[in-house]
Scaffold this active site. Sequence first.
Site, short mmCIF file in Angstrom:
data_model
loop_
_atom_site.label_atom_id
_atom_site.label_comp_id
_atom_site.label_asym_id
_atom_site.label_seq_id
_atom_site.Cartn_x
_atom_site.Cartn_y
_atom_site.Cartn_z
N ALA A 65 0.86 -1.19 0.00
CA ALA A 65 0.00 0.00 0.00
C ALA A 65 0.90 1.23 0.00
CB ALA A 65 -0.89 -0.02 1.23
N GLY A 109 0.63 -5.09 1.02
CA GLY A 109 -0.61 -5.18 0.25
C GLY A 109 -0.40 -5.82 -1.12
N GLU A 112 -0.54 -9.42 -0.44
CA GLU A 112 -1.93 -9.74 -0.07
C GLU A 112 -2.85 -9.75 -1.29
OE1 GLU A 112 -1.80 -6.63 2.94
OE2 GLU A 112 -2.18 -8.13 4.49
N GLU A 132 5.16 -5.01 7.08
CA GLU A 132 4.47 -3.93 7.80
C GLU A 132 5.03 -3.69 9.19
OE1 GLU A 132 3.00 -6.37 6.09
OE2 GLU A 132 1.34 -5.59 4.88
N1 CO8 Z 1 4.59 3.16 -0.71
C1 CO8 Z 1 4.98 4.31 -1.27
N2 CO8 Z 1 6.11 4.45 -1.99
C2 CO8 Z 1 6.87 3.37 -2.14
C3 CO8 Z 1 6.53 2.12 -1.59
C4 CO8 Z 1 5.32 2.04 -0.85
N3 CO8 Z 1 4.87 0.88 -0.32
N4 CO8 Z 1 7.49 1.22 -1.89
C5 CO8 Z 1 8.40 1.90 -2.63
N5 CO8 Z 1 8.02 3.18 -2.79
C6 CO8 Z 1 8.71 4.25 -3.50
C7 CO8 Z 1 9.92 4.75 -2.72
O1 CO8 Z 1 9.52 5.70 -1.75
C8 CO8 Z 1 10.75 5.37 -3.81
O2 CO8 Z 1 10.22 6.62 -4.15
P1 CO8 Z 1 11.20 7.92 -4.25
O3 CO8 Z 1 12.10 7.59 -5.41
O4 CO8 Z 1 10.24 9.03 -4.52
O5 CO8 Z 1 11.92 8.00 -2.97
C9 CO8 Z 1 10.49 4.43 -4.99
O6 CO8 Z 1 9.29 3.76 -4.70
C10 CO8 Z 1 11.58 3.39 -5.17
O7 CO8 Z 1 11.75 2.72 -3.93
P2 CO8 Z 1 13.17 2.53 -3.21
O8 CO8 Z 1 14.07 3.68 -3.54
O9 CO8 Z 1 12.90 2.29 -1.77
O10 CO8 Z 1 13.68 1.22 -3.97
P3 CO8 Z 1 14.67 0.14 -3.43
O11 CO8 Z 1 14.97 -0.74 -4.59
O12 CO8 Z 1 15.81 0.76 -2.71
O13 CO8 Z 1 13.85 -0.69 -2.32
C11 CO8 Z 1 11.92 -1.86 -1.46
C12 CO8 Z 1 12.76 -1.46 -2.70
C13 CO8 Z 1 12.74 -2.79 -0.58
C14 CO8 Z 1 10.68 -2.58 -1.98
C15 CO8 Z 1 11.53 -0.60 -0.67
O14 CO8 Z 1 10.99 0.35 -1.57
C16 CO8 Z 1 10.52 -0.83 0.42
O15 CO8 Z 1 10.87 -1.33 1.46
N6 CO8 Z 1 9.23 -0.44 0.19
C17 CO8 Z 1 8.19 -0.50 1.17
C18 CO8 Z 1 7.69 -1.91 1.37
C19 CO8 Z 1 6.63 -1.96 2.46
O16 CO8 Z 1 6.87 -1.67 3.60
N7 CO8 Z 1 5.40 -2.36 2.06
C20 CO8 Z 1 4.30 -2.49 2.96
C21 CO8 Z 1 3.46 -1.24 2.92
S1 CO8 Z 1 2.14 -1.23 4.11
C22 CO8 Z 1 0.98 -2.23 3.41
O17 CO8 Z 1 1.11 -2.71 2.31
C23 CO8 Z 1 -0.25 -2.48 4.22
C24 CO8 Z 1 -1.22 -3.39 3.47
C25 CO8 Z 1 -2.62 -3.22 4.01
C26 CO8 Z 1 -3.52 -2.86 2.85
C27 CO8 Z 1 -4.80 -2.32 3.27
C28 CO8 Z 1 -5.25 -1.23 2.27
C29 CO8 Z 1 -5.44 0.12 2.83
#
Ligand code: CO8
Length: 258
Positions: A65, A109, A112, A132
């Site tokens: 998400a 998400g 999921e 998360e």
């Molecule tokens: N949300 C928003 N932006 C994101 C997300 C995300 N989940 N994941 C990546 N991005 C963005 C980064 O902020 C970055 O943007 P910017 O260039 O503007 O800084 C761009 O994508 C590229 O990401 P990274 O630079 O971080 O890329 P890396 O290759 O270094 O890392 C990762 C990749 C490991 C995937 C890393 O991006 C990461 O850890 N992402 C977050 C993963 C995460 O925590 N996901 C869980 C989110 S919470 C959730 O999903 C709850 C589900 C419940 C759903 C219910 C619906 C409401």
Amino acid sequence: MKYETIITLRENAIGIITFNRPEQLNAISIKLREELTEAFQTMSNDDQIKAIILTGNEKAFAAGADIKEMQSKSYMDMYLHDNASKLQTVLKNCRKPIIAAVSGYALGGGCELAMMCDFILAAENAKFGQPEVSIGALPGWGGTQRLTGLIGKSKAMDMCLTGRMMDAREAEYSGLVSRVFPVEGFLDKVIEIATPIASNSVPVNQMIKECINQSLETNLQSGLLFEHRQFQAVFATEDQKEGMSAFVEKRKPAWKNY
Ligand code: CO8
């Protein structure tokens, strides 16, 4: 239909929905959930589409998400504007086979959403996770429920409490993923698998989905009874007559989808 956050297309009888927020690793925003809901509803109602593929790009299926969008939300914001549940219901009610084609990250998400599909095919670079816990939250879209059903309690606890990622091979032997393929030509391979599924008898595909999904909701005896009644019910279809006649006559069946 023109969408901002996804791309939809039809390849013969297969509808393909591709996440289209590559800069954000296909983070699932409110808009994306809205558009995905609409796309699934449209494809569910389109008789020309017999199976659906949900996919991302090589680097990410979806990295969860949209954290930036959720960061400052209140409980009431999340509770009152809950389009995540609506999307989940639309997927659950879709009677057509849905395949998640996962390459790269399927996190939070994203993982999921893949699990809401009927089965998951993965590219060798796929990475699954419920991270998360590392952002002060917990899986909220089936991660503690569907993942536990698919890979068991011990591994689900491990995944959700450590937030670690699982690679495609581990996902395959753990039961999260049905098959793994090379990254190169991955979507073509998924289309190759979806094509015969899309050419099955439509009501029979639907009954198979109903039976397997029933197994998740009921006890064994009730599930077996449900399955056996469905099996008997196919004898009321024209497609059972056609399928068995085609076998006996050594020819391909011509389904009437009736
Ligand atoms: N949300 C928003 N932006 C994101 C997300 C995300 N989940 N994941 C990546 N991005 C963005 C980064 O902020 C970055 O943007 P910017 O260039 O503007 O800084 C761009 O994508 C590229 O990401 P990274 O630079 O971080 O890329 P890396 O290759 O270094 O890392 C990762 C990749 C490991 C995937 C890393 O991006 C990461 O850890 N992402 C977050 C993963 C995460 O925590 N996901 C869980 C989110 S919470 C959730 O999903 C709850 C589900 C419940 C759903 C219910 C619906 C409401």
